[in-house]
Design a protein around this motif. Structure first.
Motif, PDB file in Angstrom:
ATOM      1  N   VAL A 199       8.024  13.896   3.320  1.00  0.00           N
ATOM      2  CA  VAL A 199       8.908  14.046   2.712  1.00  0.00           C
ATOM      3  C   VAL A 199       9.457  13.749   0.893  1.00  0.00           C
ATOM      4  O   VAL A 199      10.265  14.543   0.710  1.00  0.00           O
ATOM      5  N   LEU A 200       8.948  13.470   0.609  1.00  0.00           N
ATOM      6  CA  LEU A 200       8.638  12.678  -0.723  1.00  0.00           C
ATOM      7  C   LEU A 200       8.327  14.293  -1.667  1.00  0.00           C
ATOM      8  O   LEU A 200       9.212  14.443  -3.114  1.00  0.00           O
ATOM      9  N   LEU A 201       7.663  14.749  -1.799  1.00  0.00           N
ATOM     10  CA  LEU A 201       7.264  15.891  -2.319  1.00  0.00           C
ATOM     11  C   LEU A 201       7.988  17.654  -1.758  1.00  0.00           C
ATOM     12  O   LEU A 201       8.389  17.773  -2.548  1.00  0.00           O
ATOM     13  N   ALA A 202       9.228  17.035  -0.635  1.00  0.00           N
ATOM     14  CA  ALA A 202      10.296  18.185   0.092  1.00  0.00           C
ATOM     15  C   ALA A 202      11.422  17.718  -1.196  1.00  0.00           C
ATOM     16  O   ALA A 202      11.707  19.187  -1.115  1.00  0.00           O
ATOM     17  N   LYS A 206       4.182   9.690  -7.584  1.00  0.00           N
ATOM     18  CA  LYS A 206       5.820  10.023  -8.564  1.00  0.00           C
ATOM     19  C   LYS A 206       5.068  10.154  -9.731  1.00  0.00           C
ATOM     20  O   LYS A 206       5.461  10.449 -10.886  1.00  0.00           O
ATOM     21  N   SER A 207       4.167   8.959 -10.430  1.00  0.00           N
ATOM     22  CA  SER A 207       3.565   9.386 -11.754  1.00  0.00           C
ATOM     23  C   SER A 207       2.922   9.930 -11.962  1.00  0.00           C
ATOM     24  O   SER A 207       2.718  11.058 -13.614  1.00  0.00           O
ATOM     25  N   ARG A 219       0.631  -1.161   0.451  1.00  0.00           N
ATOM     26  CA  ARG A 219      -0.452   0.434   0.086  1.00  0.00           C
ATOM     27  C   ARG A 219       0.393   0.849   0.210  1.00  0.00           C
ATOM     28  O   ARG A 219       0.889   2.086  -0.538  1.00  0.00           O
ATOM     29  N   VAL A 220       2.073   1.308   0.624  1.00  0.00           N
ATOM     30  CA  VAL A 220       3.280   2.346   0.990  1.00  0.00           C
ATOM     31  C   VAL A 220       3.396   2.512   0.121  1.00  0.00           C
ATOM     32  O   VAL A 220       3.750   4.225  -0.942  1.00  0.00           O
ATOM     33  N   ARG A 221       4.031   1.402  -1.128  1.00  0.00           N
ATOM     34  CA  ARG A 221       4.552   2.027  -2.528  1.00  0.00           C
ATOM     35  C   ARG A 221       3.790   2.035  -3.615  1.00  0.00           C
ATOM     36  O   ARG A 221       4.079   2.908  -4.290  1.00  0.00           O
ATOM     37  N   GLY A 222       2.604   2.047  -3.241  1.00  0.00           N
ATOM     38  CA  GLY A 222       1.331   2.478  -4.519  1.00  0.00           C
ATOM     39  C   GLY A 222       0.695   3.525  -4.054  1.00  0.00           C
ATOM     40  O   GLY A 222       0.778   4.325  -4.887  1.00  0.00           O
TER      41      GLY A 222
END
Length: 69
Positions: A41-44, A17-18, A8-11
């Motif tokens: 964190v990913l967006l930052a 990302k996509s 779920r987290v990877r999804g």
């Protein structure tokens, strides 16, 4: 982390990302119900100024994230 949760987290991260190209021209993002902060964190890391809101006590007690680029 169990396999179901890891999938779920990877999804969720793959979804961000996509679809991040839809955010072109946007500098600031507010992320609600952020939990442990993986999306924030990913967006930052992608260069956005992120404000993350967490209401659940579990998300608050697990970590405090301080991230700057």
């Amino acid at each position: 982390m169990n396999r179901k949760l890891m999938y779920r987290v990877r999804g969720q991260i793959n979804f961000i990302k996509s679809n991040i190209h839809y955010l072109d021209g946007i500098n600031r993002i507010v992320a609600f119900a952020e939990g442990e902060g993986r999306n924030a964190v990913l967006l930052a890391r992608k260069g956005f100024e992120v404000t993350a809101w967490v209401y659940a006590k579990n998300g608050l007690k697990n970590n405090t994230i301080s991230f700057s680029t």
